[in-house]
Design a protein around this motif. Structure first.
Motif, mmCIF file in Angstrom:
data_model
loop_
_atom_site.group_PDB
_atom_site.id
_atom_site.type_symbol
_atom_site.label_atom_id
_atom_site.label_comp_id
_atom_site.label_asym_id
_atom_site.label_seq_id
_atom_site.Cartn_x
_atom_site.Cartn_y
_atom_site.Cartn_z
ATOM 1 N N GLU A 182 28.883 93.038 52.457
ATOM 2 C CA GLU A 182 30.151 92.420 52.874
ATOM 3 C C GLU A 182 30.857 91.805 51.665
ATOM 4 O O GLU A 182 30.245 91.153 50.837
ATOM 5 C CB GLU A 182 29.882 91.357 53.933
ATOM 6 N N HIS A 183 32.140 92.056 51.599
ATOM 7 C CA HIS A 183 32.937 91.521 50.491
ATOM 8 C C HIS A 183 34.317 91.223 51.067
ATOM 9 O O HIS A 183 35.266 91.958 50.837
ATOM 10 C CB HIS A 183 33.001 92.580 49.371
ATOM 11 N N ILE A 184 34.381 90.178 51.856
ATOM 12 C CA ILE A 184 35.630 89.888 52.555
ATOM 13 C C ILE A 184 36.285 88.679 51.891
ATOM 14 O O ILE A 184 35.681 87.610 51.789
ATOM 15 C CB ILE A 184 35.365 89.621 54.051
ATOM 16 N N VAL A 185 37.501 88.885 51.398
ATOM 17 C CA VAL A 185 38.209 87.826 50.692
ATOM 18 C C VAL A 185 39.596 87.693 51.313
ATOM 19 O O VAL A 185 40.262 88.692 51.548
ATOM 20 C CB VAL A 185 38.324 88.174 49.186
ATOM 21 N N PRO A 186 40.039 86.470 51.583
ATOM 22 C CA PRO A 186 41.382 86.291 52.142
ATOM 23 C C PRO A 186 42.439 86.744 51.129
ATOM 24 O O PRO A 186 42.179 86.747 49.920
ATOM 25 C CB PRO A 186 41.483 84.776 52.374
ATOM 26 N N PRO A 187 43.638 87.083 51.612
ATOM 27 C CA PRO A 187 44.679 87.561 50.695
ATOM 28 C C PRO A 187 45.128 86.474 49.720
ATOM 29 O O PRO A 187 44.977 85.280 49.987
ATOM 30 C CB PRO A 187 45.827 87.954 51.637
ATOM 31 N N GLY A 188 45.697 86.912 48.581
ATOM 32 C CA GLY A 188 46.094 86.006 47.496
ATOM 33 C C GLY A 188 46.987 84.861 47.942
ATOM 34 O O GLY A 188 46.818 83.718 47.502
ATOM 35 N N GLY A 189 47.933 85.141 48.827
ATOM 36 C CA GLY A 189 48.847 84.090 49.297
ATOM 37 C C GLY A 189 48.099 82.942 49.951
ATOM 38 O O GLY A 189 48.402 81.763 49.736
ATOM 39 N N GLU A 190 47.085 83.288 50.748
ATOM 40 C CA GLU A 190 46.279 82.271 51.418
ATOM 41 C C GLU A 190 45.510 81.440 50.396
ATOM 42 O O GLU A 190 45.342 80.232 50.541
ATOM 43 C CB GLU A 190 45.272 82.938 52.372
ATOM 44 N N SER A 314 31.742 83.394 51.769
ATOM 45 C CA SER A 314 31.939 82.139 51.039
ATOM 46 C C SER A 314 31.887 82.354 49.523
ATOM 47 O O SER A 314 32.734 81.849 48.797
ATOM 48 C CB SER A 314 30.923 81.094 51.488
ATOM 49 N N LYS A 315 30.932 83.135 49.063
ATOM 50 C CA LYS A 315 30.803 83.324 47.612
ATOM 51 C C LYS A 315 32.041 84.017 47.034
ATOM 52 O O LYS A 315 32.648 83.554 46.073
ATOM 53 C CB LYS A 315 29.542 84.148 47.314
ATOM 54 N N GLU A 316 32.403 85.137 47.668
ATOM 55 C CA GLU A 316 33.530 85.922 47.137
ATOM 56 C C GLU A 316 34.832 85.143 47.253
ATOM 57 O O GLU A 316 35.694 85.209 46.366
ATOM 58 C CB GLU A 316 33.636 87.260 47.879
#
Ligand SMILES: Cc1ncc(C[n+]2csc(CCOP(=O)(O)OP(=O)(O)O)c2C)c(N)n1
Ligand SMILES: [Mg+2]
Length: 586
Positions: A182-190, A314-316
């Protein structure tokens, strides 16, 4: 079924036999080079071990039980896994298809029974062609949802030939194995919005839970950049080592005063990977601007109304956030927290060194703390041990630590510690358990340890038993929360020779009654050539006081609430000693 489990990387199944799964046992016997079957004393233990395996490896844990009673016995351990978000697959037998619906012996409606604990996925095989897809889906869904799934297998199906590949025809299901990292990261704007909020804050508090266990390095960087303090939910006890000066330790009823000060004094809250349940230990609504990070959208804004909810690993997510953050020039908040942490450790030490009758349980943990072997794995039970696990041990980098966080059930301590040894035979595993939990299930776990310990490259598995002849945690809850005196009929438990029993089983047993001998006793069990029970005769009158209770409150409580308590004199004495350590210089 077994071949498919092996393809998924499963190497070990915890379980107990019965005629509902004899077909599977026969297959396991034939597959013993590829799949290890670990026999427990009680199916509940198998489920706890599968949960412990998941907690200490990050992989799916598998347990196996027979139809009816075996499947029922698994349930409590499975709920422990479900509520702590651990991937566990339960495989259970069922009566033959032709018997079902006939009110047959041991026929329990397992689909309905498991519909809650395994509601993300519970299915019964009715045709051997399904086997592959059921294994694939049970494992994949357990991983994807971090939960419990279940496959029910009627015993007559177990005798049919395996279908290696589903047929190429309409209605067949063709599944595969594998699950992505899993490598889920919120978008840059967020992330920019989040950074603006965190950069604006003057007093940042961070709260981490089990979901941040892999993100220690990033949490540390962020705390340093933001001049924050970091509190840890019990399941996140190993996210950061306790020797970092801004780590305030545990939070909640079993928590520390610095964590309480951190939460009541902050203007910004960054919470990640936690569903820590008690909102009253978080900032008051409106006091702090909140940001939460969780991989599971369902857990967001669950305990505090957050201004920003981030869905991500959380890490990513922290890694991606760090470049947006500015180092805070004003370090006064973090300095204040560090001062409180420093003072608190003195309180903890002073409380541990207070004398008691005969042994102060806090001292048993305090003496262990400095002797904890590198990379050890700690498992606490539910009971007073959870308090001392939460407050008195300094966790260091590289250690692991867990307990039943959300179900808070008794009895996982010993089976978690056993699962830790199977998963990491070269690491020291330590369980911290009450005498009530030993009598309920733990003593039988010792038999399992005596059966298997010679397989472990480092044989050290240590079980600390707090021998207080009391169901002490609940005795204190009855006093403090209900205002009731101790009820001997429900709280006293029979005497039992835990260390002697360990010796009978060929393990090491050390009993300690003198506080001055605790250190030597730890050294003896930590250097033993076999698993050991350290039985400490501890004082049930040492209070498990919540961290923020004031002197006035405690005076009131001792004066009014416990009249008629059979232990009145002892608890007044011990309570005052502990409270005084919190308010007077030690
Ligand atoms: C299965 C289960 N039953 C009951 C409880 C309620 N409970 C929580 S702690 C506790 C007392 C545990 O006693 P013991 O193991 O002797 O530990 P102590 O608190 O005395 O150190 C009880 C009864 C529980 N959490 N789980
Ligand atoms: Mg007890």
């Amino acid at each position: 079924m077994i071949e498919r489990l092996v393809s998924w990387g499963i190497k070990r199944i915890y379980g107990f036999p019965g005629d509902g799964i004899n077909g599977i046992m026969g297959a396991l016997n034939r597959a013993k080079d590829t799949m290890d079957f670990i026999q427990v004393r009680h199916e509940e233990m198998a489920a706890f071990m599968a949960c412990g395996h998941a907690k200490f490896t990050g992989e799916v844990g598998v347990c196996l039980a027979t139809s009816g009673p075996g499947a029922i016995h698994l349930l409590n351990g499975l709920y422990d896994a479900k509520m702590d978000h651990q991937p566990v697959v339960a495989i259970v037998g069922q009566q033959a298809r032709m018997a079902m619906g006939g009110d047959y012996q041991q026929e329990v409606d397992l689909i309905s029974l498991y519909k809650d604990v395994a509601h993300e996925y519970v299915h019964m095989v009715s045709d051997p062609t399904q086997m592959q897809q059921l294994v694939d889906r049970a494992i994949r869904i357990a991983k994807a949802e971090r939960t419990v799934t279940c496959i029910i297998i009627p015993n007559d199906i177990q005798e049919l030939d395996a279908v290696e590949e589903p047929p190429r025809k309409h209605g067949a299901v063709h599944t595969g194995i594998g699950f992505p990292i899993e490598h889920i990261v919120p978008p840059g704007g967020e992330l920019q919005k989040t950074a603006d909020l965190l950069n604006d804050g003057k007093r940042v508090a961070i709260l981490v839970g089990a979901g941040a266990l892999q993100a220690g390095e990033e949490v540390r960087k962020i705390a340093e950049l933001l001049g924050a303090g970091v509190a840890k939910a019990l399941l996140g006890r190993a996210v950061l080592p306790d020797d970092l000066p801004y780590v305030t330790g545990s939070i909640g009823l079993l928590g520390t005063k610095p964590s309480w000060e951190l939460m009541t004094g902050c203007d910004t809250l960054l919470m990640m990977g936690s569903s820590f349940p008690y909102s009253e230990f978080l900032p008051k609504e409106g006091q702090a601007r909140g940001v939460q990070i969780d991989i599971d959208g369902r857990m967001l804004s669950l305990r505090y109304p957050m201004e920003i909810n981030l869905l991500g690993d959380s890490k990513e997510t922290l890694k991606a956030l760090i470049p947006y953050l500015k180092r805070k020039e004003d370090r006064s908040w973090q300095k204040k927290i560090m001062g409180e942490v420093k003072d608190w450790w003195k309180v903890i030490e002073a409380r541990a060194m207070n004398n008691a009758h005969p042994i102060n349980p806090q001292r048993v943990f305090w003496e262990l703390s400095s002797r904890l072997p590198d990379n050890c794995i700690l498992s606490s039970d539910s009971g007073s041990s959870a308090n001392w696990f939460a407050r008195n041990l300094k966790i260091r980098e590289g250690m692991m630590a867990s307990l039943s966080g959300n179900l808070a059930t008794m009895c996982p301590g010993v089976p978690y510690a056993i699962a830790a040894k199977f998963a990491h035979p070269d690491r020291v595993s330590i369980a911290l358990v009450g005498d009530g939990a030993m009598q309920m299930l733990g003593n039988n776990g010792l038999i399992t340890i005596s059966k298997y310990w010679k397989r472990w490259s480092d044989p050290r598995l240590i079980i600390l038993v707090l021998h207080n002849n009391d169901l002490n945690q609940v005795t204190w809850e009855q006093r403090v929360m209900m205002g009731d005196p101790k009820f001997n009929a429900s709280q006293d438990i029979p005497d039992f020779p835990y260390a002697e029993y360990a010796e009978l089983l060929g393990l090491k047993g050390v009993r300690v009654e003198d506080p001055e001998e605790i250190g030597a006793a730890w050294e003896e069990v930590l250097s033993a050539d076999r698993p050991a029970v350290l039985e400490a005769i501890t004082d049930p009158d040492v209070p498990t006081i919540p961290p923020h209770i004031s002197f006035d409150e405690m005076v009131k409580f001792t004066r009014t609430l416990i009249k008629g308590d059979p232990n009145e004199a002892g608890i007044i004495r011990q309570t005052f000693k502990d409270i005084l350590e919190g308010v007077l210089p030690h």
